[in-house]
Design an enzyme around this catalytic site. Structure first.
Site: not given
Length: 429
Positions: A63-64, A305
């Site tokens: 999700l960064r 992923d």
């Protein structure tokens, strides 16, 4: 508030369900599953011709946030998950800073709670700063809400560190999610090593770069009794090792991705950087082995992923492009189209692999099932719906998908999280 889902085919292997049934939801929980339920005050959802499944769980999502919100943030990723039919995602720890302490884990957990769309469960780092040297404070991370541990994206090269991690995680009953890669073999590689890498003039990554680390971690699981979960398995050699380890009764589980189950290295011939992923797309023989492993229990779940990237990270030479595919919004459709629609697996297999299996691996008994009394997380799929993959319409900030423009059959049309409709026919609510 009552919701009545009527006329759909309810599929949940954990409850031995595969029949046309109604589901009554009260106060966000599943109240009853039966034929011809009457509820005068309920909001009725007509699910005729649809598949009604437990809410899907993705145990491998990037999700960064924090640190790379220009690629994705928790809000955009949660919207993408809801649109893709996922009611729970487990976000990987390779953020900036990484989730190696309680403050970052709590930030992710609280940020996700404020979005109010789906459940986001953080995965903590195995080692501090993901450097592979010193174990993170696992107890602290668990107390902050972490569900498992992984340095995903970076293999733990030290066998001693991995052994210690398994010993420590075992005390809490948590798995170590292994990014199985022998870095020196993979270094500089751009695609699967084999016929097509030679044909396309690209440096290859041998399957052994994965299977060597799978073999090592199997030995460490045997030594410690710890639970090793293998991320994004891609090679038939790895499948054989995992199958033998399971036959021995070792504490091993494994996942594979929709793209490794559907796309071979042959498609890299047009040098589309959206096909660049780690581990790389493998041969058709590897795909066949993975598909067989879904049915014989070697592979326990399908995980996306999900790795969203900004445009600049992919609009460059193949060798300079970032690895990864934005997968949340296409995962179910890819599985339906390539696997269920072709008869390779059945609908019950899909639900087991995308709902029951992840919940069991992670030990979250309240999810991945339609058991009465539990939270009403539900995914509704139209098996006849045909749509083109249009990245420009993604809720994810990442539009990097090799499936762009493809017509896929079988899409999520509604997602309910905790009895709330969070996605309905193209619109996140």
């Amino acid at each position: 508030m009552e919701i009545l889902i009527k006329g759909g085919t309810v599929v949940d292997p954990s409850q031995y369900l595969n029949d046309q049934l109604d589901i009554l939801i009260k106060d966000g929980k599943i109240s009853r599953i039966d034929k011809n339920i009457k509820a005068a005050k309920a909001q009725v959802i007509d699910a005729s011709g649809k598949l009604v499944c437990p809410g899907f769980i993705d145990m491998h999502t990037h999700l960064r946030e924090p640190g790379q919100e220009y690629k994705e943030d928790i809000l955009s990723g949660s919207k993408a998950a809801a649109a893709g039919g996922f009611t729970t995602v487990c976000c990987m720890a390779n953020t900036e800073p990484p989730i190696d302490n309680a403050s970052v884990a709590l930030f992710v957990k609280n940020r996700a709670a404020r979005t109010g769309i789906i459940d986001v469960l953080p995965i903590g780092c195995v080692t501090k700063k993901m450097e592979g040297k010193e174990l993170s404070e696992m107890a602290e991370l668990i107390a902050a809400g972490c569900i498992a541990f992984s340095d995903d994206g970076k293999p733990i090269s030290s066998s001693r560190v991995m052994r210690n991690a398994l010993d420590y995680a075992s005390m809490f009953g948590r798995p170590i999610l292994s990014h199985c890669e022998e870095a020196s073999l993979a270094d500089g590689g751009l695609m699967n090593e084999g016929y097509h890498s030679t044909l396309y003039g690209m440096r290859g990554i041998p399957a052994a770069a994965e299977s060597i680390m799978v073999a090592r971690d199997i030995e460490l699981s045997r030594l410690t009794g710890g639970h090793v979960h293998f991320c994004h398995v891609s090679a038939r050699e790895s499948v054989a090792l995992i199958k033998n380890a399971k036959a021995e009764g070792l504490n091993i589980t494994a996942e594979c991705t929709p793209h490794h189950l559907s796309l071979s290295d042959e498609i890299i011939g047009d040098y589309d950087t959206d096909t660049k992923v780690n581990p790389p797309l493998r041969s058709q023989e590897d795909i066949d082995a993975l598909r067989a492993a879904l049915l014989d229990g070697t592979i326990d779940c399908i995980a996306t992923d999900h790795a969203p990237h900004n445009y600049e990270s992919k609009d460059c030479e193949y060798g300079l492009a970032s690895n990864g595919i934005s997968g949340l919004e296409t995962a179910v459709a890819v599985v339906m189209h390539y696997l269920v629609g072709t008869g390779i697996i059945g609908v019950e297999d899909m639900v087991r692999l995308m709902a029951n299996g992840p919940a069991e691996i992670l030990g979250i008994e309240e999810k991945g099932t339609l058991e009465a009394g539990l939270k009403a997380d539900i995914t509704i799929i139209d098996p006849e719906a045909v749509r083109n993959v249009e990245p420009a319409k993604f809720y994810s900030k990442g539009q990097n998908t090799p499936f762009k423009g493809m017509a896929l059959k079988g899409w999520p049309v509604m997602t309910l999280a905790g009895g709330r409709i969070v996605y309905d026919n193209g619109q996140v609510m």
